[in-house]
Design a protein around this motif. Structure first.
Motif, PDB file in Angstrom:
ATOM      1  N   GLY A 165       0.574  -1.322  -0.396  1.00  0.00           N
ATOM      2  CA  GLY A 165      -0.511  -0.049  -0.108  1.00  0.00           C
ATOM      3  C   GLY A 165       1.068   1.294   0.334  1.00  0.00           C
ATOM      4  N   ALA A 166       2.139   1.405   0.432  1.00  0.00           N
ATOM      5  CA  ALA A 166       2.634   2.324   0.773  1.00  0.00           C
ATOM      6  C   ALA A 166       3.367   2.448  -0.779  1.00  0.00           C
ATOM      7  N   GLY A 190      -7.785  -8.051   7.278  1.00  0.00           N
ATOM      8  CA  GLY A 190      -6.896  -7.789   8.186  1.00  0.00           C
ATOM      9  C   GLY A 190      -5.694  -7.002   6.741  1.00  0.00           C
ATOM     10  N   CYS A 191      -5.408  -7.863   6.064  1.00  0.00           N
ATOM     11  CA  CYS A 191      -5.140  -7.524   4.455  1.00  0.00           C
ATOM     12  C   CYS A 191      -5.558  -5.975   4.011  1.00  0.00           C
ATOM     13  N   VAL A 192      -6.718  -5.938   4.286  1.00  0.00           N
ATOM     14  CA  VAL A 192      -7.121  -4.304   3.750  1.00  0.00           C
ATOM     15  C   VAL A 192      -7.066  -3.908   4.626  1.00  0.00           C
ATOM     16  N   GLU A 197      -3.454   0.899   5.833  1.00  0.00           N
ATOM     17  CA  GLU A 197      -2.992   1.356   6.528  1.00  0.00           C
ATOM     18  C   GLU A 197      -1.651   2.078   5.862  1.00  0.00           C
ATOM     19  N   GLY A 198      -0.805   1.323   4.734  1.00  0.00           N
ATOM     20  CA  GLY A 198       0.271   1.559   4.493  1.00  0.00           C
ATOM     21  C   GLY A 198       0.135   2.597   3.221  1.00  0.00           C
ATOM     22  N   PHE A 199      -0.865   2.727   2.564  1.00  0.00           N
ATOM     23  CA  PHE A 199      -1.137   3.831   1.796  1.00  0.00           C
ATOM     24  C   PHE A 199      -1.507   5.255   2.348  1.00  0.00           C
ATOM     25  N   ALA A 200      -1.891   4.956   3.494  1.00  0.00           N
ATOM     26  CA  ALA A 200      -2.320   6.473   4.384  1.00  0.00           C
ATOM     27  C   ALA A 200      -1.266   6.735   4.862  1.00  0.00           C
TER      28      ALA A 200
END
Length: 333
Positions: A165-166, A190-192, A197-200
């Motif tokens: 996501g990051a 959990g993956c969602v 969170e990684g993206f945000a």
């Protein structure tokens, strides 16, 4: 007609149990008798059942694999990785799905009770983790594939969903996007949570404005991607990128943007997650975060084989990295 162990026993003048002991390398059979049995086997062309030999030795040389459905787009890659490793070590695979819900699980439980396999690989069907954990506690070797953030008490193989996501957020910032939208998967996975969170976190570090009204929950289907674009446009909030939590959702996003007259990537960049075969064939080809699904299957099978051979296996997740694959849907503005 197929030669049976009874045929061999009759021709050698011994019991079936004596033939079985010779087949399984037991040392308690007279040398002359054992030689006579081997000669009869050679003359008749008898081929013993590998399952019968395995059971006599206390092993079936078979691994069970429990999955939700065969329709998931990346399931074939996982299965291929599993089969490659198991077959190379002389193991077979018994595949079970949960497409019929409780009925499927009941039939699977019967196979567990019958000791049809030596160990179990699992891509978790909904609401079965407690049952699978109980099987492990009772002594069945188990490895979970794609742990969805559950981090169970037994061995598992996962990927870097948060880092994936990051990477998507950093790529959008690098290509000049400022107001991303996100179409998630189902929130209880959990993956969602990890991908969101990684993206945000990375978006905030890169100075991207992530408006909560531009985050729409989907269900990993193409239809949810199409519906999400409708909601995003109806909100009136401007957005210049969409991060979809899987490639099927992203393909729906691409189609809906096209129908709405939004150009990709000129007006809106799109990023998916998984890198299924479809991703390279959308229009434009989809930038995505690749999950190493085949490698995850290989790793899980390897962990299970180690477990079966008595090698201690850590319950800590075995993590494989994601990789950003850049294609035409997110070229710079």
């Amino acid at each position: 007609m197929r030669v049976t162990i009874a045929d061999v026993a009759r021709r050698a003048g011994v019991s079936k149990a004596t033939v079985s002991r010779v087949l399984n390398g037991k040392a308690d059979v007279d040398a002359d008798t054992a030689q006579r049995i081997r000669e009869v086997i050679a003359e008749t062309g008898y081929v013993p059942s590998s399952r019968a030999v395995g059971l006599a030795r206390g092993r079936t040389r078979t691994v069970g694999m429990l999955v939700p459905s065969l329709t998931w787009p990346w399931i074939g890659d996982v299965l291929q990785g599993v089969v490659d490793v198991l077959e190379a070590d002389g193991y077979g695979v018994l595949l079970y799905t949960c497409t019929r819900g409780e009925e499927s699980l009941r039939r699977f439980a019967e196979q567990v009770s019958g000791s049809a396999f030596d160990g179990l690989l699992v891509i978790e069907p909904e609401n079965t983790l407690d049952y699978i954990a109980e099987l492990h506690r009772k002594g069945l070797p188990v490895v979970l594939i794609d742990d969805r953030g559950h981090h169970p008490e037994f061995p598992s193989v996962a990927t870097t969903n948060r880092d994936g996501g990051a990477a998507a957020a950093r790529h959008l910032a690098a290509t000049g996007r400022h107001r991303p939208a996100v179409v998630t998967g189902l929130a209880h996975f959990g993956c969602v949570r990890d991908r969101t969170e990684g993206f945000a976190e990375a978006a905030a570090a890169e100075g991207l404005l992530l408006d909560p009204q531009l985050v729409v929950e989907g269900d990993f289907t193409e239809e949810s991607g199409r519906a999400a674009v409708g909601k995003l446009i109806a909100s009136g909030k401007p957005f210049d990128a969409v991060f979809a939590h899987n490639d099927l959702t992203a393909s729906g996003v691409l189609r809906a943007l096209h129908e709405a007259g939004r150009r990709v990537p000129e007006d809106v960049a799109v990023i998916g997650f998984d890198d299924i075969q479809l991703a390279a064939h959308t229009e434009p080809a989809l930038t995505t975060v690749r999950q190493p699904m085949r490698e995850m299957g290989e790793a899980a099978a390897g962990l299970l084989l180690s477990h079966l051979e008595g090698v201690p296996v850590s319950p800590a997740p075995f993590i494989l990295p994601t990789t950003l694959v850049v294609r035409g849907s997110s070229t710079p503005q």
